[in-house]
Design a protein around this motif. Sequence first.
Motif, PDB file in Angstrom:
ATOM      1  N   VAL A 224      17.577  23.662  66.463  1.00 11.68           N
ATOM      2  CA  VAL A 224      18.376  22.530  66.936  1.00 11.68           C
ATOM      3  C   VAL A 224      17.465  21.440  67.495  1.00 11.68           C
ATOM      4  O   VAL A 224      17.660  20.240  67.223  1.00 11.68           O
ATOM      5  N   ALA A 225      16.453  21.862  68.275  1.00  8.81           N
ATOM      6  CA  ALA A 225      15.522  20.895  68.871  1.00  8.81           C
ATOM      7  C   ALA A 225      14.757  20.136  67.792  1.00  8.81           C
ATOM      8  O   ALA A 225      14.648  18.896  67.845  1.00  8.81           O
ATOM      9  N   LEU A 226      14.234  20.855  66.813  1.00  7.93           N
ATOM     10  CA  LEU A 226      13.445  20.203  65.761  1.00  7.93           C
ATOM     11  C   LEU A 226      14.317  19.282  64.921  1.00  7.93           C
ATOM     12  O   LEU A 226      13.940  18.134  64.647  1.00  7.93           O
ATOM     13  N   PHE A 227      15.498  19.753  64.528  1.00  6.88           N
ATOM     14  CA  PHE A 227      16.386  18.927  63.708  1.00  6.88           C
ATOM     15  C   PHE A 227      16.806  17.674  64.470  1.00  6.88           C
ATOM     16  O   PHE A 227      16.718  16.555  63.960  1.00  6.88           O
ATOM     17  N   GLY A 228      17.272  17.852  65.711  1.00  4.85           N
ATOM     18  CA  GLY A 228      17.769  16.718  66.484  1.00  4.85           C
ATOM     19  C   GLY A 228      16.696  15.688  66.762  1.00  4.85           C
ATOM     20  O   GLY A 228      16.927  14.474  66.624  1.00  4.85           O
ATOM     21  N   ASN A 229      15.511  16.134  67.144  1.00  5.76           N
ATOM     22  CA  ASN A 229      14.451  15.182  67.491  1.00  5.76           C
ATOM     23  C   ASN A 229      13.836  14.514  66.272  1.00  5.76           C
ATOM     24  O   ASN A 229      13.444  13.343  66.339  1.00  5.76           O
ATOM     25  N   VAL A 230      13.754  15.230  65.160  1.00  8.05           N
ATOM     26  CA  VAL A 230      13.284  14.591  63.925  1.00  8.05           C
ATOM     27  C   VAL A 230      14.266  13.503  63.498  1.00  8.05           C
ATOM     28  O   VAL A 230      13.859  12.407  63.077  1.00  8.05           O
ATOM     29  N   ILE A 231      15.575  13.787  63.605  1.00 10.32           N
ATOM     30  CA  ILE A 231      16.588  12.781  63.271  1.00 10.32           C
ATOM     31  C   ILE A 231      16.406  11.534  64.141  1.00 10.32           C
ATOM     32  O   ILE A 231      16.476  10.395  63.655  1.00 10.32           O
TER      33      ILE A 231
ATOM     34  N   LEU B 283      18.697  19.924  73.930  1.00  9.99           N
ATOM     35  CA  LEU B 283      19.818  19.192  74.518  1.00  9.99           C
ATOM     36  C   LEU B 283      19.621  17.681  74.494  1.00  9.99           C
ATOM     37  O   LEU B 283      20.598  16.936  74.363  1.00  9.99           O
ATOM     38  N   ASN B 284      18.387  17.213  74.641  1.00 18.54           N
ATOM     39  CA  ASN B 284      18.147  15.766  74.748  1.00 18.54           C
ATOM     40  C   ASN B 284      18.723  14.977  73.581  1.00 18.54           C
ATOM     41  O   ASN B 284      19.467  14.012  73.789  1.00 18.54           O
ATOM     42  N   PRO B 285      18.427  15.339  72.318  1.00 20.68           N
ATOM     43  CA  PRO B 285      19.012  14.555  71.220  1.00 20.68           C
ATOM     44  C   PRO B 285      20.522  14.676  71.138  1.00 20.68           C
ATOM     45  O   PRO B 285      21.201  13.726  70.746  1.00 20.68           O
ATOM     46  N   VAL B 286      21.063  15.840  71.519  1.00 14.12           N
ATOM     47  CA  VAL B 286      22.523  16.009  71.499  1.00 14.12           C
ATOM     48  C   VAL B 286      23.168  15.117  72.545  1.00 14.12           C
ATOM     49  O   VAL B 286      24.122  14.380  72.268  1.00 14.12           O
ATOM     50  N   VAL B 287      22.652  15.156  73.778  1.00 10.79           N
ATOM     51  CA  VAL B 287      23.230  14.382  74.878  1.00 10.79           C
ATOM     52  C   VAL B 287      23.143  12.890  74.605  1.00 10.79           C
ATOM     53  O   VAL B 287      24.132  12.153  74.712  1.00 10.79           O
ATOM     54  N   TYR B 288      21.950  12.415  74.217  1.00 13.89           N
ATOM     55  CA  TYR B 288      21.794  10.980  73.989  1.00 13.89           C
ATOM     56  C   TYR B 288      22.464  10.540  72.688  1.00 13.89           C
ATOM     57  O   TYR B 288      22.975   9.421  72.592  1.00 13.89           O
ATOM     58  N   GLY B 289      22.463  11.415  71.681  1.00 13.01           N
ATOM     59  CA  GLY B 289      23.087  11.063  70.412  1.00 13.01           C
ATOM     60  C   GLY B 289      24.592  10.923  70.529  1.00 13.01           C
ATOM     61  O   GLY B 289      25.192  10.005  69.971  1.00 13.01           O
ATOM     62  N   VAL B 290      25.217  11.828  71.277  1.00 15.67           N
ATOM     63  CA  VAL B 290      26.671  11.768  71.458  1.00 15.67           C
ATOM     64  C   VAL B 290      27.076  10.496  72.188  1.00 15.67           C
ATOM     65  O   VAL B 290      28.149   9.933  71.943  1.00 15.67           O
ATOM     66  N   LYS B 291      26.232  10.013  73.089  1.00 14.12           N
ATOM     67  CA  LYS B 291      26.563   8.821  73.879  1.00 14.12           C
ATOM     68  C   LYS B 291      26.392   7.517  73.105  1.00 14.12           C
ATOM     69  O   LYS B 291      26.858   6.485  73.558  1.00 14.12           O
ATOM     70  N   ASN B 292      25.696   7.547  71.948  1.00 10.42           N
ATOM     71  CA  ASN B 292      25.405   6.308  71.232  1.00 10.42           C
ATOM     72  C   ASN B 292      26.090   6.297  69.873  1.00 10.42           C
ATOM     73  O   ASN B 292      25.846   7.168  69.038  1.00 10.42           O
ATOM     74  N   MET B 293      26.938   5.290  69.651  1.00 15.41           N
ATOM     75  CA  MET B 293      27.719   5.222  68.418  1.00 15.41           C
ATOM     76  C   MET B 293      26.828   5.025  67.201  1.00 15.41           C
ATOM     77  O   MET B 293      27.058   5.625  66.148  1.00 15.41           O
ATOM     78  N   VAL B 294      25.794   4.183  67.327  1.00 15.22           N
ATOM     79  CA  VAL B 294      24.914   3.916  66.188  1.00 15.22           C
ATOM     80  C   VAL B 294      24.212   5.196  65.746  1.00 15.22           C
ATOM     81  O   VAL B 294      24.127   5.507  64.550  1.00 15.22           O
TER      82      VAL B 294
END
Length: 320
Positions: free
Chosen positions: A43-50, A292-303
């Motif tokens: 999850v960490a690698l996928f989210g942060n690479v995205i 968690l970082n990419p999930v938390v920040y990604g969910v908060k940003n529509m773009v």
Amino acid sequence: MSSSMKPVNTSYMNPRTVILIGIPGLEHVQFWIGFPFLAVCLVALFGNVILLIIIPTERSLHQPMYIFLAVLAATDIGLCAAIAPKMFAIFWLRAYSMTFGACLTQLFFIHTLQCIESGILLAMAFDRYVAICDPLRHTSILTPPILGHAIGAVAIRAVVLVGLLPILIKRLHVFRSIRVAHSYCEHMAVVKLAAEDVKVNKICGLFVGFSILGFDMILILISYALIFRAVFRLQQKEARLKAFNTCTAHIFVFLEFYILAFFSFFSHRFGHVPPSTHILLSTIYLLLPPALNPVVYGVKNMVIRERVAQVVLLSRGGGP
């Protein structure tokens, strides 16, 4: 005679290798413990690479907050890469041995990346402070050169201060054991193996911890105290809610990072936490924030949400 020889027989002079035993007391279930950690790492690698793909290519995200988020994503990927390969080799392949030099190298990178993450969280808190308390000067204060200098200062601070830790360990020559009771080379876990006076090592570890993690946490708390004061002075309820909404993701990440960090820091020195509990929580502390970082920040940003959806559709062959 045998009594006088005992310290010699149980000591190791300038060891070339160390043995990482993983999680003391849970060796029989380490194979299965590895799978949840693998899921977290994926999850960490996928989210942060995205994030590292989306932020540079999306012009609307070329703002200080998201530039810091991209640096945080790169740091989190590095942290997973520093910890996961050897940890899974221990859990699944029983590859317990590690050269002493490689152990110190891993120690340096893990703690350096931890400290860089702390510094980036401080920079993100300062960005929120300026955006809410002085919005008209936000772009003039946080210019690209200032962002570059801030990121460079965070990295240099971490490298210089954390670099002291392996240097001081290298001056030790006599060890009572080469068995590291951990799944990775953590500073105090290695220092505790020494049969010499390690007072300087412990003092230096405390100094590095408080001068980086402690200093950053105090400044983040001050910045959010000022932010909350400014928010509560806003007349409109909608404006207050919008201001709070811009900070919620960062507050969550801040609390999760520092609570686990200081638990690990103090329990290794002053606590009486069972080794298995301490090591599990220490490993969770290092691997959970990157997930968690990419999930938390990604969910908060529509773009970011929309671009992630596009990437998922393209990966499934659904077209643009």
